[in-house]
Scaffold this motif. Structure first.
Motif, PDB file in Angstrom:
ATOM      1  N   SER A   1       1.062  -1.665  -0.172  1.00 15.85           N
ATOM      2  CA  SER A   1       0.208   0.064   0.017  1.00 15.85           C
ATOM      3  C   SER A   1       0.799   1.142  -0.054  1.00 15.85           C
ATOM      4  O   SER A   1       2.233   0.926   0.760  1.00 15.85           O
ATOM      5  CB  SER A   1      -0.872   0.257   1.368  1.00 15.85           C
ATOM      6  N   VAL A   2       0.593   2.253  -0.299  1.00 13.91           N
ATOM      7  CA  VAL A   2       1.101   3.190  -0.309  1.00 13.91           C
ATOM      8  C   VAL A   2       1.075   3.931   1.488  1.00 13.91           C
ATOM      9  O   VAL A   2       0.657   3.501   2.231  1.00 13.91           O
ATOM     10  CB  VAL A   2       0.519   4.523  -0.911  1.00 13.91           C
ATOM     11  N   SER A   3       2.514   4.818   1.588  1.00 16.13           N
ATOM     12  CA  SER A   3       2.896   4.320   3.058  1.00 16.13           C
ATOM     13  C   SER A   3       1.357   5.683   3.643  1.00 16.13           C
ATOM     14  O   SER A   3       1.056   6.274   3.128  1.00 16.13           O
ATOM     15  CB  SER A   3       4.407   5.725   2.936  1.00 16.13           C
TER      16      SER A   3
ATOM     17  N   TYR B   1      -6.312   0.944   1.375  1.00 17.19           N
ATOM     18  CA  TYR B   1      -5.300   1.407   1.257  1.00 17.19           C
ATOM     19  C   TYR B   1      -5.879   3.166   0.833  1.00 17.19           C
ATOM     20  O   TYR B   1      -6.102   3.680   1.595  1.00 17.19           O
ATOM     21  CB  TYR B   1      -4.163   1.553   2.900  1.00 17.19           C
ATOM     22  N   SER B   2      -5.964   3.601  -0.543  1.00 20.54           N
ATOM     23  CA  SER B   2      -5.280   4.578  -0.838  1.00 20.54           C
ATOM     24  C   SER B   2      -6.168   5.062  -1.465  1.00 20.54           C
ATOM     25  O   SER B   2      -7.109   6.155  -0.416  1.00 20.54           O
ATOM     26  CB  SER B   2      -4.048   4.359  -1.953  1.00 20.54           C
ATOM     27  N   GLY B   3      -7.196   3.764  -1.254  1.00 19.10           N
ATOM     28  CA  GLY B   3      -8.921   4.838  -1.119  1.00 19.10           C
ATOM     29  C   GLY B   3      -9.179   5.016  -0.254  1.00 19.10           C
ATOM     30  O   GLY B   3     -10.663   5.698  -0.606  1.00 19.10           O
TER      31      GLY B   3
ATOM     32  N   LEU C   1      -9.461   0.648 -10.371  1.00 21.65           N
ATOM     33  CA  LEU C   1      -9.920  -0.106 -11.065  1.00 21.65           C
ATOM     34  C   LEU C   1      -8.596  -0.636 -10.517  1.00 21.65           C
ATOM     35  O   LEU C   1      -7.726  -1.387 -10.135  1.00 21.65           O
ATOM     36  CB  LEU C   1      -8.987   0.444 -12.628  1.00 21.65           C
ATOM     37  N   GLU C   2      -9.250  -2.490 -10.956  1.00 20.14           N
ATOM     38  CA  GLU C   2      -8.238  -4.036 -10.453  1.00 20.14           C
ATOM     39  C   GLU C   2      -7.958  -4.847 -10.892  1.00 20.14           C
ATOM     40  O   GLU C   2      -9.601  -5.087 -11.421  1.00 20.14           O
ATOM     41  CB  GLU C   2      -8.266  -3.746  -9.192  1.00 20.14           C
ATOM     42  N   LEU C   3      -6.185  -5.651 -11.096  1.00 18.74           N
ATOM     43  CA  LEU C   3      -6.965  -6.796 -12.617  1.00 18.74           C
ATOM     44  C   LEU C   3      -7.599  -8.104 -11.149  1.00 18.74           C
ATOM     45  O   LEU C   3      -8.148  -8.615 -12.280  1.00 18.74           O
ATOM     46  CB  LEU C   3      -5.629  -6.891 -12.015  1.00 18.74           C
TER      47      LEU C   3
ATOM     48  N   ILE D   1      -2.024   6.625 -10.534  1.00 14.39           N
ATOM     49  CA  ILE D   1      -1.426   6.161 -10.717  1.00 14.39           C
ATOM     50  C   ILE D   1      -0.743   4.779  -9.853  1.00 14.39           C
ATOM     51  O   ILE D   1       0.407   5.374  -9.540  1.00 14.39           O
ATOM     52  CB  ILE D   1      -0.858   6.008 -11.637  1.00 14.39           C
ATOM     53  N   ASP D   2      -1.601   3.701  -9.943  1.00 14.45           N
ATOM     54  CA  ASP D   2      -0.544   2.994  -8.611  1.00 14.45           C
ATOM     55  C   ASP D   2      -0.800   1.649  -9.000  1.00 14.45           C
ATOM     56  O   ASP D   2      -1.038   0.271  -8.234  1.00 14.45           O
ATOM     57  CB  ASP D   2      -1.447   3.096  -6.893  1.00 14.45           C
ATOM     58  N   ALA D   3      -0.329   1.118 -10.168  1.00 18.44           N
ATOM     59  CA  ALA D   3      -0.410  -0.215 -10.036  1.00 18.44           C
ATOM     60  C   ALA D   3       0.648  -0.657 -11.334  1.00 18.44           C
ATOM     61  O   ALA D   3       1.808  -0.202 -10.918  1.00 18.44           O
ATOM     62  CB  ALA D   3      -1.851  -0.949 -12.020  1.00 18.44           C
TER      63      ALA D   3
HETATM   64  N1  SAM Z   1      -2.887   1.493  -4.324  1.00 17.42           N
HETATM   65  C1  SAM Z   1      -3.037   0.630  -3.484  1.00 17.42           C
HETATM   66  C2  SAM Z   1      -3.268   1.048  -1.575  1.00 17.42           C
HETATM   67  O1  SAM Z   1      -2.052   1.816  -1.786  1.00 17.42           O
HETATM   68  O2  SAM Z   1      -3.889   0.714  -0.707  1.00 17.42           O
HETATM   69  C3  SAM Z   1      -1.598  -0.283  -4.122  1.00 17.42           C
HETATM   70  C4  SAM Z   1      -1.794  -0.812  -5.137  1.00 17.42           C
HETATM   71  S1  SAM Z   1      -0.500  -1.916  -5.403  1.00 17.42           S
HETATM   72  C5  SAM Z   1       0.768  -0.865  -5.437  1.00 17.42           C
HETATM   73  C6  SAM Z   1      -0.507  -2.318  -7.377  1.00 17.42           C
HETATM   74  C7  SAM Z   1      -1.910  -3.264  -7.476  1.00 17.42           C
HETATM   75  O3  SAM Z   1      -2.467  -2.989  -8.784  1.00 17.42           O
HETATM   76  C8  SAM Z   1      -2.234  -4.204  -7.234  1.00 17.42           C
HETATM   77  O4  SAM Z   1      -3.329  -4.628  -6.298  1.00 17.42           O
HETATM   78  C9  SAM Z   1      -2.172  -5.563  -8.462  1.00 17.42           C
HETATM   79  O5  SAM Z   1      -2.749  -6.601  -8.537  1.00 17.42           O
HETATM   80  C10 SAM Z   1      -3.349  -4.065  -9.625  1.00 17.42           C
HETATM   81  N2  SAM Z   1      -3.035  -4.301 -10.900  1.00 17.42           N
HETATM   82  C11 SAM Z   1      -1.370  -5.118 -11.513  1.00 17.42           C
HETATM   83  N3  SAM Z   1      -1.184  -5.077 -12.352  1.00 17.42           N
HETATM   84  C12 SAM Z   1      -2.637  -4.120 -12.913  1.00 17.42           C
HETATM   85  C13 SAM Z   1      -3.666  -4.170 -14.527  1.00 17.42           C
HETATM   86  N4  SAM Z   1      -3.127  -4.349 -15.177  1.00 17.42           N
HETATM   87  N5  SAM Z   1      -4.879  -3.214 -14.351  1.00 17.42           N
HETATM   88  C14 SAM Z   1      -4.798  -3.353 -13.099  1.00 17.42           C
HETATM   89  N6  SAM Z   1      -4.804  -3.843 -11.973  1.00 17.42           N
HETATM   90  C15 SAM Z   1      -3.578  -3.962 -11.961  1.00 17.42           C
END
Ligand code: SAM
Length: 211
Positions: free
Chosen positions: A36-38, A66-68, A84-86, A133-135
């Motif tokens: 998660s983000v710090s 968490y960031s949400g 958006l989540e994979l 953006i965090d994926a």
């Molecule tokens: N933002 C979150 C937080 O701080 O609580 C942390 C996100 S984590 C660093 C990255 C997330 O991106 C993972 O849950 C992962 O499954 C998702 N992810 C990875 N590739 C993806 C894709 N192509 N499309 C959507 N989500 C993806």
């Protein structure tokens, strides 16, 4: 000497963040990575949403929510977070955590590869005023380009991990994600539709304003 992140957290985050432990615990019991983000990055995202008066936020990468939670907390009562989540299981954990935090009505999850969802949103002419953006790092440049197409004028686009624990500054580091993030940073810096900076908080947060 005390760690600067700890110093910032003790002063500005403790007492405003009841959810880090809850989300971290849910990540552990569901065998999810603790990425998660710090907490201080969460607080900065919260402030940016408020300062921008954003009402329609798009998050790429939900993990455990968490960031949400920080983004929802900053939104007005009728504000919306689209996330958006994979991974379907991760999105379920995130949904559960956001509901526990009291923001279930504000958030909608879209499961699947974010690039596909973003393309659909562009076809539907959807507009957002704040992006996080965090994926997957290899797609950061495309996420940025699609976000610009989905952005209202003056929207903010943020992206996490852009310093990659300092590795982006080490020219000898040629790991894939380091290269993707270094290229992303150069792309943002030169982009004609953005004015931007990196804040060295957490793992580095890009803040860009769409012209
Ligand atoms: N933002 C979150 C937080 O701080 O609580 C942390 C996100 S984590 C660093 C990255 C997330 O991106 C993972 O849950 C992962 O499954 C998702 N992810 C990875 N590739 C993806 C894709 N192509 N499309 C959507 N989500 C993806």
């Amino acid at each position: 000497m005390m760690d600067v992140s700890q110093y910032i957290n003790d002063l500005y985050v403790k007492g405003h963040d009841n959810f880090y432990q809850m989300v971290s615990h849910s990540l552990t019991i569901n065998h999810m990575p603790n990425i998660s983000v710090s907490p201080e990055t969460g607080k900065l995202l919260y402030l940016l949403v408020k300062i921008a008066n954003a009402t329609n936020v798009l998050e790429i990468g939900a993990l455990g929510g968490y960031s949400g939670i920080w983004l929802c907390k900053a939104l007005p009562d009728d504000g919306k977070l689209t996330s958006l989540e994979l991974n379907k299981d991760y999105a379920n954990v995130a949904k559960n955590n956001i509901e526990k935090a009291g923001y279930g009505k504000k958030v909608t999850y879209h499961i699947g590869p974010a690039l596909e969802t973003l393309k659909q949103f562009i076809k539907q002419k959807r507009k957002f005023d704040f992006f996080f953006i965090d994926a997957d790092k290899e797609n950061y440049k495309l996420y940025l380009e699609y976000s610009i197409q989905l952005a209202k004028k003056g929207a903010l686009i943020t992206a996490d991990n852009v310093l990659w624990k300092g590795k982006v500054t080490d020219k000898n580091n040629q790991e894939n994600n380091t290269i993707f993030l270094r290229e992303f940073n150069e792309f943002v810096a030169k982009h004609s539709k953005l004015e931007s900076v990196i804040v060295p908080i957490g793992d580095g947060l890009t803040i860009a304003r769409v012209l």
